[in-house]
Design a protein around this motif. Structure first.
Motif, PDB file in Angstrom:
ATOM      1  N   ARG A  46     -17.080  -5.314  52.206  1.00 18.73           N
ATOM      2  CA  ARG A  46     -15.886  -4.839  51.516  1.00 18.73           C
ATOM      3  C   ARG A  46     -14.632  -5.560  51.994  1.00 18.73           C
ATOM      4  NH1 ARG A  46     -17.232   1.696  51.078  1.00 18.73           N
ATOM      5  NH2 ARG A  46     -19.093   1.365  49.768  1.00 18.73           N
ATOM      6  N   ALA A  47     -13.766  -5.834  51.031  1.00 16.45           N
ATOM      7  CA  ALA A  47     -12.483  -6.470  51.313  1.00 16.45           C
ATOM      8  C   ALA A  47     -11.532  -6.100  50.181  1.00 16.45           C
ATOM      9  CB  ALA A  47     -12.633  -7.981  51.413  1.00 16.45           C
ATOM     10  N   PRO A  48     -10.237  -6.126  50.436  1.00 12.87           N
ATOM     11  CA  PRO A  48      -9.286  -5.823  49.366  1.00 12.87           C
ATOM     12  C   PRO A  48      -9.485  -6.765  48.182  1.00 12.87           C
ATOM     13  CG  PRO A  48      -8.181  -5.858  51.499  1.00 12.87           C
ATOM     14  CD  PRO A  48      -9.568  -6.393  51.728  1.00 12.87           C
ATOM     15  N   LEU A  49      -9.365  -6.226  46.988  1.00 14.69           N
ATOM     16  CA  LEU A  49      -9.509  -7.009  45.766  1.00 14.69           C
ATOM     17  C   LEU A  49      -8.122  -7.428  45.295  1.00 14.69           C
ATOM     18  CD1 LEU A  49     -11.709  -7.859  43.627  1.00 14.69           C
ATOM     19  CD2 LEU A  49     -10.971  -5.851  42.329  1.00 14.69           C
ATOM     20  N   SER A  50      -7.900  -8.723  45.250  1.00 19.79           N
ATOM     21  CA  SER A  50      -6.589  -9.200  44.798  1.00 19.79           C
ATOM     22  C   SER A  50      -6.460  -9.007  43.291  1.00 19.79           C
ATOM     23  CB  SER A  50      -6.421 -10.682  45.147  1.00 19.79           C
ATOM     24  OG  SER A  50      -7.264 -11.481  44.325  1.00 19.79           O
ATOM     25  N   LEU A  51      -5.238  -9.072  42.801  1.00 16.62           N
ATOM     26  CA  LEU A  51      -5.006  -8.934  41.366  1.00 16.62           C
ATOM     27  C   LEU A  51      -5.678 -10.070  40.608  1.00 16.62           C
ATOM     28  CD1 LEU A  51      -3.704  -7.382  39.054  1.00 16.62           C
ATOM     29  CD2 LEU A  51      -1.608  -8.723  39.435  1.00 16.62           C
TER      30      LEU A  51
END
Length: 373
Positions: free
Chosen positions: A349-354
């Protein structure tokens, strides 16, 4: 077209993770069962398998005994892989789906057969060594079952073949509970063998009915929009344990090509944002913060067609992250807020960029179908 249908078309639909084999025996109920199992949540909805072996299983139902030669699997990424089962007293007949040729273990002879059938060239064979009779069912190259006839309650071989077709395993997994119907019994359940993290989960199980034992592996996710699971089917191979099978499936699942945003989307209409000047997205409610935004996202299809302005944004609503698509068409502003399912395993898991969100939406939106029709 009403707004509900518009919303349904707006939600990207990820492709299935593992293509389910075609329905097998000509009973329509079988086809329904296959399609149900194929309803995966997204690319990360894991490899799932249903496998079975008959009376060659000890009371624990975890492994075959005595141990026959170990079968081999193909080395590519196909799942379930075609089974190559060596002849033994547990698997006394082999069948070539291409040539239609059957081969028997030394000392074993054919008693009866049904097929080859018109669907998938499937074949059922009864074989005996003079003391014991084994029923073999070759559904697909990856789906082969062997059952000791003495452990069945059916009156004869042909009734057993009909019973396989007319009483399929139809598992349901609701609120974390596995239900296999009245005909099957859960002998052992293995929680989360794929090592998923919330909202994802997986379950393995050994189930039995009338001398036929199946190993199951289901996976899916539970979100505010409901619970969904997926799977496909294959029969077990004599000599392999369910734990070995689950480990192999987990290894295949870990090797998949993970791309952010391929795990599924959940969308609902929203009025927490609106257009400001030009294509700028601005808050329209308290507690909303615009983290990032992009005008005229490269999504295409009906989302953009005929729209006077479009935008995508990553926002927080009372500290909860959301993604938004917004457009103005015919003087009406429409916005949908999306929750993106995280990767099944915590370590992935990792932040999803725009930009990644926009790319994921575009991947799952065919140009000839578009969004928001």
């Amino acid at each position: 077209m009403d707004w509900q249908e518009t919303l349904e078309r707006a939600i990207p639909r990820p492709p299935p993770a593992q293509p389910d084999p075609a329905a097998l025996v000509a009973d329509g109920k079988r086809l329904v069962r296959r399609r149900r199992l194929a309803a995966v949540v997204g690319t990360a909805a894991a490899v799932a398998a249903v496998v079975g072996i008959g009376a060659v299983v000890v009371p624990s139902r975890d492994t075959a005994t005595p141990n026959p030669p170990i079968a081999t699997h193909s080395t590519d990424e196909e799942w379930p892989p075609p089974a190559a089962i060596p002849l033994s007293d547990l698997a006394p007949v082999a069948y070539d789906f291409d040539t239609g040729e059957t081969t028997f273990q030394d000392g074993w002879t054919e008693v009866d057969r049904v097929g080859p059938m018109t669907v998938n060239n499937s074949l059922a064979v009864a074989a005996t060594d003079g003391e014991k009779t084994i029923y073999a069912y070759f559904e697909l190259p990856s789906e082969i079952a062997f059952t000791d006839a003495s452990r069945t309650t059916t009156k004869d071989f042909r009734t057993w073949v009909d019973d396989i077709s007319l009483r399929p395993l139809e598992p349901e997994w609701i609120n974390g509970r596995l239900d296999v119907g009245d005909d099957w019994k859960i002998v052992r359940e293995i929680p989360n063998p794929l090592g998923y993290a919330t909202p994802w989960d997986s379950v393995g199980a050994v189930v039995e009915r009338d001398g036929l034992v199946r190993w199951m592996l289901l996976s899916g996710s539970s979100t505010a929009g409901g619970e969904s699971f997926g799977g496909s089917g294959t029969y077990a191979i004599p000599g392999q344990t369910i734990d070995e099978w689950l480990a192999e499936a987990a290894d295949a699942d870990r090797r998949r090509d993970f791309r952010p945003g391929d795990n599924g989307f959940e969308g609902t209409p929203t009025d927490v944002v609106e257009f400001g000047s030009g294509s700028e997205v601005v808050p329209a409610a308290d507690g909303v913060e615009i983290v990032d935004q992009a005008a005229d996202p490269d999504i295409g299809g009906a989302f953009s067609d005929g729209s006077s302005r479009t935008a995508a944004a990553r926002i927080t609503v009372r500290d909860k992250e959301r993604y938004v698509l917004i457009r103005e068409k015919g003087g009406t502003t429409q916005a949908v807020s999306y929750v993106v399912l995280p990767a099944p395993r915590a370590e992935d898991r990792a932040p999803l960029s725009l930009d990644e969100f926009i790319a994921a939406v575009a991947r799952h939106t065919p140009a000839d179908e578009g969004m928001w029709r």
